[in-house]
Write a protein that holds these residues in place. Sequence first.
Motif: not given
Length: 348
Positions: A6, A9, A180, A182
């Motif tokens: 993250l 990202q 996971r 996000a």
Amino acid sequence: MARPTLLQQTELLQWRGRAGRRPGTYPATVTTADGAGPGPAGRSEPVPNALARGFGVLGDEWSLFLLRLAVQGLTRYSEFRAALPISHAVLSSRLDTLVREELIEKRVYQRNPIRSEYVLTERGRSTWPILVSIWGWERAQVQDHAYATPPLHHKRCGQDFLPLLTCAHCHEPAGPRDLRPAWGPSGGWRESVPETTTRRRSSSRGAVEHSFYPDTMAVFGNRWSSALVGAAFLGVRRFTDFQTLLAVPPTLLSERLSALCARDILEQAQTAARPDWAEYRLTEKGLAFFPVIDTVIEWSERWFGSARGPAVSIVHRVCGGAFHGVLACDRCRVALSAADIEIGSEER
């Protein structure tokens, strides 16, 4: 190819299309997820999302303890006062806050003289998974308590239990390494910092040597501590990354990281690539706190969620589905309900 973290990202989104800048550094202005206009000196002001509101409401020691007592059936001011080493002023203030945030409803049950009781609303009753997660974590991970923390008893299977976080889709146990995360449409680092300022408990009725749950409050009792632990679960490790992504003053950041390390929630670790740099990683005790974080996220999205969408979306790596946590009994694996939980006895 490994999926980017993250943090990675975020770096890619911030720097995509910005030629000539060195990767690994950050711009002075961070655009908010909710698209707020620029604040002073051109800096965008964050719009608090569901996480900021939820962790802010629950980030007070007395409020958590009052909710715990209310879930156990206490309703009257005199009952709360008798159960807690708390002043009239602080008790009145916290009850007013819980009423204002619609976790408790104030009902008049006597007119002359006027007397009221404090009854949990649906929003307040729905905090039980959070309180059970805290109770289970404290019982499993913390040795000494100033207040009694007996086992929880599951009436369905007849055994004392610890809460187990499971996936609502596949019903398998789930920990932070199985997920996971996000950012969702209303998510963002600065948008997720709890709204409240630091509040410290006063020991007004005599000397109180220990707080309610000092290890839990090492995370919940300070807005920056909550944000730091949340960021650590999302993969942030370095001092400079905490500082830049959360916009926390360095002196305050150092103090909060030290406090979390002192409670064995975070630990400093050296990396082989850069032995001169320390990283802050969650300990096993810190990782075990995840069910508390997840239940607060679920509660916050339910009651303070944005029309734009969730602040965080989480995928369960095991089944590939969108993750929504459900607490189960670790003995019989049946999903828990508030009605099936009672306070056990150490003698059992």
